[in-house]
Write an enzyme that holds these catalytic residues in place. Sequence first.
Site, PDB file in Angstrom:
ATOM      1  N   ASP A   9      10.415  17.634  14.561  1.00 29.53           N
ATOM      2  CA  ASP A   9      10.332  18.969  13.988  1.00 29.53           C
ATOM      3  C   ASP A   9       9.037  19.585  14.539  1.00 29.53           C
ATOM      4  O   ASP A   9       8.171  18.868  15.049  1.00 29.53           O
ATOM      5  CB  ASP A   9      10.278  18.841  12.451  1.00 29.53           C
ATOM      6  CG  ASP A   9      10.012  20.169  11.782  1.00 29.53           C
ATOM      7  OD1 ASP A   9      10.673  21.155  12.136  1.00 29.53           O
ATOM      8  OD2 ASP A   9       9.123  20.221  10.907  1.00 29.53           O
ATOM      9  N   ASP A  11       7.157  22.905  13.012  1.00 24.10           N
ATOM     10  CA  ASP A  11       6.257  23.450  11.990  1.00 24.10           C
ATOM     11  C   ASP A  11       5.877  22.370  10.975  1.00 24.10           C
ATOM     12  O   ASP A  11       6.746  21.853  10.271  1.00 24.10           O
ATOM     13  CB  ASP A  11       6.952  24.602  11.239  1.00 24.10           C
ATOM     14  CG  ASP A  11       7.244  25.803  12.140  1.00 24.10           C
ATOM     15  OD1 ASP A  11       6.390  26.143  12.954  1.00 24.10           O
ATOM     16  OD2 ASP A  11       8.325  26.396  11.996  1.00 24.10           O
TER      17      ASP A  11
HETATM   18  C1  BG6 Z   1      11.101  26.188  10.271  1.00 24.56           C
HETATM   19  C2  BG6 Z   1      10.083  26.387   9.150  1.00 24.56           C
HETATM   20  O1  BG6 Z   1      10.561  25.345  11.232  1.00 24.56           O
HETATM   21  O2  BG6 Z   1      11.406  27.442  10.881  1.00 24.56           O
HETATM   22  C3  BG6 Z   1      10.590  27.421   8.168  1.00 24.56           C
HETATM   23  O3  BG6 Z   1       9.893  25.144   8.492  1.00 24.56           O
HETATM   24  C4  BG6 Z   1      10.936  28.721   8.900  1.00 24.56           C
HETATM   25  O4  BG6 Z   1       9.579  27.646   7.209  1.00 24.56           O
HETATM   26  C5  BG6 Z   1      11.947  28.420   9.994  1.00 24.56           C
HETATM   27  O5  BG6 Z   1      11.490  29.681   8.012  1.00 24.56           O
HETATM   28  C6  BG6 Z   1      12.327  29.658  10.803  1.00 24.56           C
HETATM   29  O6  BG6 Z   1      11.216  30.080  11.540  1.00 24.56           O
HETATM   30  P1  BG6 Z   1      11.121  31.435  12.331  1.00 24.56           P
HETATM   31  O7  BG6 Z   1       9.911  31.244  13.202  1.00 24.56           O
HETATM   32  O8  BG6 Z   1      12.392  31.577  13.148  1.00 24.56           O
HETATM   33  O9  BG6 Z   1      10.988  32.540  11.336  1.00 24.56           O
HETATM   34 MG    MG Z   2       8.545  21.402   9.348  1.00 22.73          MG
END
Ligand code: BG6
Ligand code: MG
Length: 229
Positions: A9, A11
Amino acid sequence: MSIKGFLFDLDGVIVDTAVFHYQAWRRMANELGFDISHEFNETLKGISRMDSLNLILAHGGVTLSGERKLELATQKNEWYLELVNQMTPDAILPGVTGFFHQMKQAGRGDGPIRCALGSVSKNAGLILERIGMADDFDVIIDGNKITHSKPNPEVFLKGAAELGLQPAQCAVFEDAVAGVEAAKRGGMFAVGIGSPDVLTQADLVIPSFDHLTITELLAAIERAQGMGY
Ligand code: BG6
Ligand code: MG
């Protein structure tokens, strides 16, 4: 089955953008007249942008038109990107660079460990560029390549398939409850990054990559597999 692939993963595992998501969503919620707690934020991790927005609005008891929701999602993303655009390779979480270095060198006798990114974020490519890790993955599956957010296993199943591996040959690294569930539903070994009290479905939980050796990790996975994880 021995592990031949790692699925990461992004984030909260490679880089601490989980905090930026929380800050940006909290700012939006505050403007709508309510707050979101740290605990509630745990339920948003690994969830797509629109699904997160819907959960937050339901939490605050707010009903909005589809058009207004799109505006808010766009605004949140702009606030989020203001934070992302300040990031440098210093934002990489402790131990990650060293772990990747070990991974590139580690062989299993029958070949190296291959790795994929498995993130539902549509900003994953930009983030990897910012931190200088765009070339560190054999395969990248991000929010632009999937239709279902975690806990659906799609992102990891696609990652394993593109690596040319069976799900049971892969270990997933995840900081999110929804991400651990996705790994388990996909038939993979789930390594939680964080607290065992939160990541209760994970097969193994580690606090971070800091001071982690790949040899120790593979041994711990094999022990857990031996216990019929
Ligand atoms: C995930 C995060 O990796 O990505 C979430 O854990 C987030 O919190 C999701 O909403 C979507 O991210 P983005 O950058 O497309 O808004
Ligand atoms: Mg994550």
